[in-house]
Design an enzyme around this catalytic site. Sequence first.
Site, PDB file in Angstrom:
ATOM      1  N   ALA A  62       0.943  -1.222  -0.155  1.00 14.28           N
ATOM      2  CA  ALA A  62       0.250  -0.248  -0.050  1.00 14.28           C
ATOM      3  C   ALA A  62       0.911   1.526  -0.123  1.00 14.28           C
ATOM      4  CB  ALA A  62      -0.891  -0.633   1.383  1.00 14.28           C
ATOM      5  N   GLY A 107       1.273  -4.918   0.390  1.00 14.18           N
ATOM      6  CA  GLY A 107      -0.274  -5.172  -0.635  1.00 14.18           C
ATOM      7  C   GLY A 107       0.141  -6.503  -1.565  1.00 14.18           C
TER       8      GLY A 107
END
Length: 255
Positions: A62, A107
């Site tokens: 992320a 992520g």
Amino acid sequence: MSVQLSQQGDVAILMLSRPEALNALSFAILEEIGAALDKVAGMPVRALIITGAGEKAFCAGADIKELRGRDLVAQKRGAELGQRVFAKLDTLPVASIAAINGYAFGGGLELAMACTFRVALRSAKMGLPEIKLGLVPGYGGTQRLPRLIGQARALDLIMTGRSIGAEEAQTIGLVNRLVEAPILDSALAMAAEFTGYGLPALGFAREAVQRALDLPICEGLKVEADLSTLAYRTQDAEEGMAAFSEKRKPAFRDA
Ligand code: CAA
């Protein structure tokens, strides 16, 4: 656009393309990935490969800079967006291969874990380092990692946040295969090992295995009986068994 979708033969290729930030996942990029996966579902392809642009990273996770200072509702919606986008891979009509060409963290590894298969260069590094930021994986990592490698190993990686090399990742079952560069060629070669089979049988097999992880074995065996019987009823199954008897190559028609 930070996501490029192309087609090579019968394989769709989705390239994360933000190399200056190691292909970090902003919320806008997550939306782009979601839109690209919707397009893949309608493309005449038999597999999807996901990889990262540049020499260094598959995806560094992320976008940490964008994560700061958000209120809780927005943050929860962000986690749900990431989960929703990656979950599209579970129901995509074709199998997906994450071609891990460098760093796959947070992520980024969660995206790779949502793919059907993972191949990695020997130089690749991966992990869920969220704990080092005071965070917990939010795009499926706490759920998919134990399903892939078991609870003890998942807790080790998630609670230490340590980074592992591709060889360890393969040893623990996180990565299917270590491959040579150029990784796209290696991933295409792996795709070619299954794209010649009938899509119905491939889909039923993938669904049965996916459901095995969520069901008690007595229920899972019922799912297997149903899906294997469905496969048996396809024209491809008739063709496959006839071709075996006639000692020729089967001509599957996805029917
Ligand atoms: N978010 C935003 N920017 C990132 C980023 C990220 N996750 N990872 C790297 N970048 C940026 C860096 O800030 C840097 O940009 P600037 O040049 O503008 O400073 C550029 O990418 C290159 O990165 P580095 O200079 O750090 O490269 P490096 O080779 O020295 O280190 C690395 C590589 C070890 C991967 C390091 O960049 C790193 O640790 N990145 C963060 C990894 C991480 O913690 N990921 C988890 C994020 S949280 C998450 O993903 C939550 C979730 O579950 C969804």
